[in-house]
Design an enzyme around this catalytic site. Structure first.
Site, PDB file in Angstrom:
ATOM      1  N   GLY A   1      55.106  32.531  49.111  1.00  0.00           N
ATOM      2  CA  GLY A   1      54.413  32.562  50.392  1.00  0.00           C
ATOM      3  C   GLY A   1      55.167  33.283  51.485  1.00  0.00           C
TER       4      GLY A   1
ATOM      5  N   THR B   1      52.514  37.730  50.240  1.00  0.00           N
ATOM      6  CA  THR B   1      51.290  37.208  50.865  1.00  0.00           C
ATOM      7  C   THR B   1      50.893  38.095  52.042  1.00  0.00           C
ATOM      8  OG1 THR B   1      51.777  34.925  50.222  1.00  0.00           O
ATOM      9  CG2 THR B   1      50.307  35.237  52.114  1.00  0.00           C
TER      10      THR B   1
ATOM     11  N   ALA C   1      47.652  34.547  48.884  1.00  0.00           N
ATOM     12  CA  ALA C   1      48.623  33.476  48.663  1.00  0.00           C
ATOM     13  C   ALA C   1      49.486  33.809  47.457  1.00  0.00           C
ATOM     14  CB  ALA C   1      47.907  32.144  48.431  1.00  0.00           C
ATOM     15  N   CYS C   2      50.783  33.625  47.614  1.00  0.00           N
ATOM     16  CA  CYS C   2      51.694  33.757  46.476  1.00  0.00           C
ATOM     17  C   CYS C   2      52.572  32.511  46.429  1.00  0.00           C
ATOM     18  CB  CYS C   2      52.515  35.047  46.548  1.00  0.00           C
ATOM     19  SG  CYS C   2      53.745  35.106  47.840  1.00  0.00           S
ATOM     20  N   PRO C   3      53.201  32.230  45.287  1.00  0.00           N
ATOM     21  CA  PRO C   3      53.976  30.999  45.157  1.00  0.00           C
ATOM     22  C   PRO C   3      55.059  30.834  46.229  1.00  0.00           C
ATOM     23  CG  PRO C   3      53.647  31.966  43.002  1.00  0.00           C
ATOM     24  CD  PRO C   3      53.136  32.962  44.019  1.00  0.00           C
TER      25      PRO C   3
END
Length: 104
Positions: free
Chosen positions: A12, A16, A8-10
């Protein structure tokens, strides 16, 4: 060996899925079973089931944003950034293979 992961990344978007692909590819090359949940812009995909978690030998959390962690209590868990999963995936698996992982 069975490995599960959450990426998960901010934003997304790209990172990700790049992280998920790297973890999957590296695990498969090493002959491990693998399942990766992604928390991207479209929501959660390939959600880990209770059975997936129960059967897993190791959990990788490759995230730069909040991930639901309580479900992994009692599991050997390695937390890294999404960038590490994109650029240093071999380092992640070296830690697992040396069992340099804490129980959550």
């Amino acid at each position: 060996m069975k490995i599960i992961a959450v990426c998960a990344c901010p934003a997304g978007i790209a990172h990700t899925y790049m992280a998920a692909e790297n973890i999957e590819n590296c695990a498969k090359k090493k002959g491990y079973q693998v399942k990766v949940e992604t928390n991207g812009s479209g929501g959660v995909e390939n959600r880990l089931t209770d059975e997936d978690i129960k059967e897993a030998d190791y959990v990788i959390i490759a995230a730069d944003t909040r991930v639901e962690m309580e479900r992994f209590r009692g599991k050997k868990l390695l937390e890294v950034s999404v960038t590490d999963a994109v650029r240093k995936v071999n380092m992640i698996f070296e830690k697992i293979e040396k069992d340099e992982v804490n129980v959550y």
